[in-house]
Design a protein around this motif. Structure first.
Motif, PDB file in Angstrom:
ATOM      1  N   ALA A  12       0.834  -1.206   0.000  1.00 16.19           N
ATOM      2  CA  ALA A  12       0.000   0.000   0.000  1.00 16.19           C
ATOM      3  C   ALA A  12       0.867   1.255   0.000  1.00 16.19           C
ATOM      4  CB  ALA A  12      -0.913  -0.004   1.214  1.00 16.19           C
ATOM      5  N   TYR A  16      -4.207   1.229   4.421  1.00 17.42           N
ATOM      6  CA  TYR A  16      -5.402   0.817   5.168  1.00 17.42           C
ATOM      7  C   TYR A  16      -4.954   0.550   6.598  1.00 17.42           C
ATOM      8  CZ  TYR A  16      -7.848  -3.499   6.870  1.00 17.42           C
ATOM      9  OH  TYR A  16      -8.435  -4.478   7.613  1.00 17.42           O
ATOM     10  N   LYS A  19     -10.484  -0.441  11.178  1.00 13.44           N
ATOM     11  CA  LYS A  19     -11.687  -1.071  10.609  1.00 13.44           C
ATOM     12  C   LYS A  19     -12.936  -0.312  11.038  1.00 13.44           C
ATOM     13  CE  LYS A  19      -9.314  -5.467  11.241  1.00 13.44           C
ATOM     14  NZ  LYS A  19      -8.906  -5.891   9.919  1.00 13.44           N
ATOM     15  N   ASN A  25     -15.116  -7.218   8.660  1.00 11.19           N
ATOM     16  CA  ASN A  25     -13.754  -6.803   8.302  1.00 11.19           C
ATOM     17  C   ASN A  25     -13.733  -5.692   7.245  1.00 11.19           C
ATOM     18  OD1 ASN A  25     -10.964  -7.086   8.899  1.00 11.19           O
ATOM     19  ND2 ASN A  25     -10.657  -8.058   6.914  1.00 11.19           N
ATOM     20  N   ARG A  69      -8.598 -19.745   9.448  1.00 11.26           N
ATOM     21  CA  ARG A  69      -8.913 -18.568   8.601  1.00 11.26           C
ATOM     22  C   ARG A  69      -9.206 -18.990   7.165  1.00 11.26           C
ATOM     23  NH1 ARG A  69      -4.652 -13.707   8.961  1.00 11.26           N
ATOM     24  NH2 ARG A  69      -6.164 -12.483   7.779  1.00 11.26           N
ATOM     25  N   ALA A 133     -11.626 -11.870   4.464  1.00 15.54           N
ATOM     26  CA  ALA A 133     -10.538 -12.676   5.040  1.00 15.54           C
ATOM     27  C   ALA A 133      -9.362 -11.797   5.462  1.00 15.54           C
ATOM     28  CB  ALA A 133     -10.083 -13.721   4.030  1.00 15.54           C
ATOM     29  N   GLY A 135      -8.212  -7.526   4.713  1.00 11.46           N
ATOM     30  CA  GLY A 135      -8.562  -6.300   3.998  1.00 11.46           C
ATOM     31  C   GLY A 135      -7.688  -6.043   2.776  1.00 11.46           C
ATOM     32  N   ARG A 139      -7.053  -6.109  -2.806  1.00 12.20           N
ATOM     33  CA  ARG A 139      -6.250  -5.338  -3.771  1.00 12.20           C
ATOM     34  C   ARG A 139      -5.386  -6.235  -4.644  1.00 12.20           C
ATOM     35  NH1 ARG A 139      -4.579  -1.657   1.051  1.00 12.20           N
ATOM     36  NH2 ARG A 139      -2.808  -3.075   0.890  1.00 12.20           N
ATOM     37  N   THR A 185      -4.383  -7.214  12.380  1.00  8.44           N
ATOM     38  CA  THR A 185      -5.796  -7.151  12.783  1.00  8.44           C
ATOM     39  C   THR A 185      -5.905  -6.629  14.219  1.00  8.44           C
ATOM     40  OG1 THR A 185      -6.190  -9.071  11.392  1.00  8.44           O
ATOM     41  CG2 THR A 185      -7.916  -8.533  12.988  1.00  8.44           C
ATOM     42  N   MET A 188      -4.547  -2.945  14.635  1.00 16.05           N
ATOM     43  CA  MET A 188      -5.481  -1.913  14.175  1.00 16.05           C
ATOM     44  C   MET A 188      -6.512  -1.596  15.256  1.00 16.05           C
ATOM     45  SD  MET A 188      -6.472  -2.765  10.268  1.00 16.05           S
ATOM     46  CE  MET A 188      -5.237  -3.372   9.139  1.00 16.05           C
ATOM     47  N   ASP A 275       5.277  -1.413   6.248  1.00 12.42           N
ATOM     48  CA  ASP A 275       3.987  -1.899   6.751  1.00 12.42           C
ATOM     49  C   ASP A 275       4.140  -2.424   8.172  1.00 12.42           C
ATOM     50  OD1 ASP A 275       2.194  -1.301   4.512  1.00 12.42           O
ATOM     51  OD2 ASP A 275       3.640  -2.501   3.410  1.00 12.42           O
TER      52      ASP A 275
HETATM   53  C1  DP6 Z   1      -0.070  -2.055   7.227  1.00  8.20           C
HETATM   54  O1  DP6 Z   1      -4.878  -6.613   5.377  1.00  8.20           O
HETATM   55  O2  DP6 Z   1      -3.211  -7.618   6.957  1.00  8.20           O
HETATM   56  O3  DP6 Z   1      -0.207  -3.588   5.425  1.00  8.20           O
HETATM   57  O4  DP6 Z   1      -7.723  -7.008   7.211  1.00  8.20           O
HETATM   58  O5  DP6 Z   1      -6.880  -7.405   9.510  1.00  8.20           O
HETATM   59  O6  DP6 Z   1      -6.180  -8.932   7.641  1.00  8.20           O
HETATM   60  P1  DP6 Z   1      -6.582  -7.534   8.061  1.00  8.20           P
HETATM   61  O7  DP6 Z   1      -5.313  -6.615   7.847  1.00  8.20           O
HETATM   62  P2  DP6 Z   1      -4.228  -6.583   6.702  1.00  8.20           P
HETATM   63  O8  DP6 Z   1      -3.588  -5.141   6.973  1.00  8.20           O
HETATM   64  C2  DP6 Z   1      -2.734  -4.476   6.135  1.00  8.20           C
HETATM   65  C3  DP6 Z   1      -2.140  -3.315   6.850  1.00  8.20           C
HETATM   66  C4  DP6 Z   1      -0.978  -2.659   6.159  1.00  8.20           C
HETATM   67  C5  DP6 Z   1      -1.436  -1.514   5.261  1.00  8.20           C
HETATM   68  C6  DP6 Z   1      -2.059  -1.904   3.947  1.00  8.20           C
HETATM   69  O9  DP6 Z   1      -1.686  -2.940   3.357  1.00  8.20           O
HETATM   70  O10 DP6 Z   1      -2.904  -1.130   3.462  1.00  8.20           O
END
Ligand code: DP6
Length: 320
Positions: A12, A16, A19, A25, A69, A133, A135, A139, A185, A188, A275
């Motif tokens: 990313a 993200y 939540k 989710n 999961r 499963a 977030g 993508r 998870t 966050m 990340d």
């Molecule tokens: C910091 O997609 O692993 O990489 O939905 O709880 O499984 P869950 O989280 P996840 O979180 C990614 C967080 C990140 C930022 C991003 O990839 O956007």
């Protein structure tokens, strides 16, 4: 009754974090990512009426830790009355170390499971299932620059720019191997409940998304670099100011940031993003990739380097 799919992780650039609905989710904010090329996860799903329970192997080793999961994800895609499945996952990069292995795993699993269940699903249906499963997994269904948006009580993903339309390179500096201390998870939720910066993060995200979207549309590397680093550091500031604080960085992570700053000072087209792990991803112009690689490799504490371009989204692998 079977399907095999391949997906690559994504990184990313506008993150993200947080939540809005834990049960479903659903992310609190939209995000923009790049799908990588060289790193990948291959998932094979085979439904078998003779099985009493799902079985999973990861890189040919039986695994029970990830299985619940994956079972939940299969239930959502194929329905809870489905036959049990044999799931075989192979991954060509370290798992659970902040390299988005859950993104490529759940994107590949969703596509493979839909095929095994004989369901022809649209991208948004796959995104919704993969996103439940993990977030970020939604993508990885698409290639190149991908935006994830909140739509009503669901999500949707679309491509902003194909991988070959703006072929950037990514140098991943591995500063530690092994799984992370706190999963994203949980982290966050700690952030949402305790960080004094969480509310302003949510408030400002739309602005960061707008800036990044415009930079991608005009292939404006300098603007993308500034907004991506800003957004990344804001996300980590939320974590640092949480209770308990969550610091995913190590000393080498910081040294990599200094290396990137030094390169930028020399006119090299590169920026960093990090990340929920200690690895540093340096996004750069392809003509500067070997310079960036050499500088990060020479950085004290870097144990390994991976280089990749941008790649395509999750797809079925058709076997004979
Ligand atoms: C910091 O997609 O692993 O990489 O939905 O709880 O499984 P869950 O989280 P996840 O979180 C990614 C967080 C990140 C930022 C991003 O990839 O956007």
């Amino acid at each position: 009754m079977q399907g095999t799919a391949i997906a690559q992780p994504n990184i990313a650039l506008i993150k993200y974090w947080g939540k809005r609905d834990i049960e479903r989710n659903l992310p609190a904010v939209g995000s923009i990512s790049i799908t990588l090329h060289e790193l990948n996860t291959r998932m094979h799903v085979k439904f078998d009426d003779a099985l009493a329970a799902d079985v999973l192997s990861v890189n040919d080793v039986p695994d029970t830790k990830m299985l619940p999961r994956l079972t939940t994800c299969l239930d959502r895609v194929a329905g809870p009355d489905r036959p049990r499945a044999r799931i075989a996952s192979t991954c060509n990069f370290p798992i659970a170390a902040g390299l988005a292995s859950s993104a490529s795993s759940f994107a590949a699993l969703t596509v493979a499971a839909a095929e095994a269940a004989g369901k022809a699903l649209k991208v948004d249906e796959l995104a919704s299932l993969a996103g439940r499963a993990s977030g970020s997994a939604a993508r990885s269904l698409l290639g190149g620059f991908v935006e994830l948006v909140n739509v009503g009580d669901d999500i949707a993903c679309h491509t902003l720019c194909d991988a070959d339309a703006w072929p950037l390179s990514v140098v991943v500096a591995i500063t530690a191997s092994g799984p992370k201390a706190v999963g994203s998870t949980e982290a966050m939720e700690i952030s949402r409940k305790t960080s004094p910066f969480y509310a302003s993060w949510i408030e400002q995200q739309e602005q960061d998304l707008d800036t990044a979207r415009a930079a991608i549309a005009t292939r404006d590397f300098a603007t993308l670099a500034v907004i991506a680093e800003y957004n990344c550091l804001k996300m980590h500031s939320i974590m640092w100011a949480s209770r308990p604080p969550m610091v995913y960085w190590n000393a080498a992570t910081m040294r990599c940031l200094q290396t990137v700053r030094k390169l930028q000072g020399q006119g090299v087209g590169v920026f960093f993003t990090i990340d929920a792990g200690p690895q540093v991803k340096a996004v750069c112009l392809p003509e500067h990739a070997t310079t960036v690689e050499a500088a990060l490799r020479a950085t004290d504490g870097v144990v390994d380097i991976m280089m990749t371009g941008l790649g395509e989204g999750a797809r079925l692998e058709h076997c004979e």
